[in-house]
Design a protein around this motif. Structure first.
Motif, mmCIF file in Angstrom:
data_model
loop_
_atom_site.group_PDB
_atom_site.id
_atom_site.type_symbol
_atom_site.label_atom_id
_atom_site.label_comp_id
_atom_site.label_asym_id
_atom_site.label_seq_id
_atom_site.Cartn_x
_atom_site.Cartn_y
_atom_site.Cartn_z
ATOM 1 N N PHE A 88 48.095 51.055 -0.425
ATOM 2 C CA PHE A 88 46.749 50.867 -0.692
ATOM 3 C C PHE A 88 46.083 51.413 0.797
ATOM 4 O O PHE A 88 45.277 52.296 0.660
ATOM 5 C CB PHE A 88 46.446 49.184 0.376
ATOM 6 C CG PHE A 88 45.098 49.275 0.063
ATOM 7 C CD1 PHE A 88 44.455 49.076 -1.374
ATOM 8 C CD2 PHE A 88 44.533 48.748 1.052
ATOM 9 C CE1 PHE A 88 42.844 48.416 -0.936
ATOM 10 C CE2 PHE A 88 42.786 48.564 1.238
ATOM 11 C CZ PHE A 88 42.242 48.330 -0.388
ATOM 12 N N LEU A 89 46.749 51.878 1.782
ATOM 13 C CA LEU A 89 45.734 52.138 2.970
ATOM 14 C C LEU A 89 46.284 54.015 2.459
ATOM 15 O O LEU A 89 44.388 55.066 2.647
ATOM 16 C CB LEU A 89 46.295 52.500 4.282
ATOM 17 C CG LEU A 89 45.895 50.740 4.976
ATOM 18 C CD1 LEU A 89 46.463 50.705 6.304
ATOM 19 C CD2 LEU A 89 44.894 50.446 5.324
ATOM 20 N N VAL B 36 46.444 55.287 -0.097
ATOM 21 C CA VAL B 36 45.766 55.599 -1.826
ATOM 22 C C VAL B 36 43.852 55.486 -1.525
ATOM 23 O O VAL B 36 42.834 57.011 -1.708
ATOM 24 C CB VAL B 36 45.613 54.167 -2.586
ATOM 25 C CG1 VAL B 36 44.252 54.815 -3.527
ATOM 26 C CG2 VAL B 36 46.905 55.017 -3.164
ATOM 27 N N THR B 37 43.854 54.793 -0.371
ATOM 28 C CA THR B 37 42.092 54.725 0.314
ATOM 29 C C THR B 37 41.398 55.649 1.239
ATOM 30 O O THR B 37 40.295 55.452 0.501
ATOM 31 C CB THR B 37 41.829 53.363 -0.017
ATOM 32 O OG1 THR B 37 42.208 52.713 1.298
ATOM 33 C CG2 THR B 37 42.093 52.354 -1.343
ATOM 34 N N SER C 94 41.634 55.003 3.876
ATOM 35 C CA SER C 94 41.362 53.909 5.172
ATOM 36 C C SER C 94 41.969 54.124 6.449
ATOM 37 O O SER C 94 43.681 54.552 6.111
ATOM 38 C CB SER C 94 41.035 53.005 4.602
ATOM 39 O OG SER C 94 40.257 52.564 3.422
ATOM 40 N N SER D 249 42.875 48.012 7.072
ATOM 41 C CA SER D 249 42.507 47.184 5.525
ATOM 42 C C SER D 249 41.213 46.065 5.681
ATOM 43 O O SER D 249 41.516 45.334 6.626
ATOM 44 C CB SER D 249 43.847 46.798 5.310
ATOM 45 O OG SER D 249 44.080 46.369 4.161
#
Length: 97
Positions: A53-54, A56-57, A59, A62
Motif C-alpha cells: 500500500f505504501l 503504490v501510494t 507514502s 500509512s
C-alpha cells in the motif's frame, strides 16, 4: 474493535490471540497450536499488504484501513463581502505611458 478497524486494532487483536494461546497455565491442544500459526501468518500478510500500500501510494506513512477523513476545502469564491474577505471584488488601475 470498531466497525471500520484500523490496522493497529487488527494487529492488537491478533497479538492478544497469540498471547492467550501461549498461556502455560492452560496448555493448548493441537488445534489451538494450528490456530496460532494461522493467526501469525495473517499478521505477517497484513504487514506485507501495508508495505505494498505504501509503495503504490508513494507514502511514507500509512492510515491503512482507517476511515477516510473529510478533506477540508476552501469556501467557493463569492462576490459578497464577508468578515474574512471584506473586498471580494476589486478594480485594477493601470497607467498608460
Amino acid at each position: 474493535m470498531s466497525n471500520t478497524p484500523h490496522i493497529t486494532e487488527v494487529r492488537q487483536a491478533l497479538l492478544s490471540t497469540l498471547s492467550d494461546l501461549r498461556n502455560r497455565d492452560n496448555p493448548m491442544d493441537i488445534d489451538r497450536a494450528k490456530a496460532v500459526a494461522h493467526v501469525a501468518s495473517v499478521l505477517v500478510e497484513t504487514a506485507k499488504v501495508e508495505v505494498d500500500f505504501l509503495r503504490v501510494t508513494g507514502s511514507d506513512r500509512s492510515e491503512f484501513l482507517a476511515p477516510p477523513q473529510e478533506e477540508q476545502r476552501l469556501p467557493q469564491p463569492s462576490n459578497e463581502p464577508t468578515a474574512h474577505n471584506p473586498f471580494p471584488v476589486s478594480a485594477s488601475h493601470r497607467l498608460n505611458g
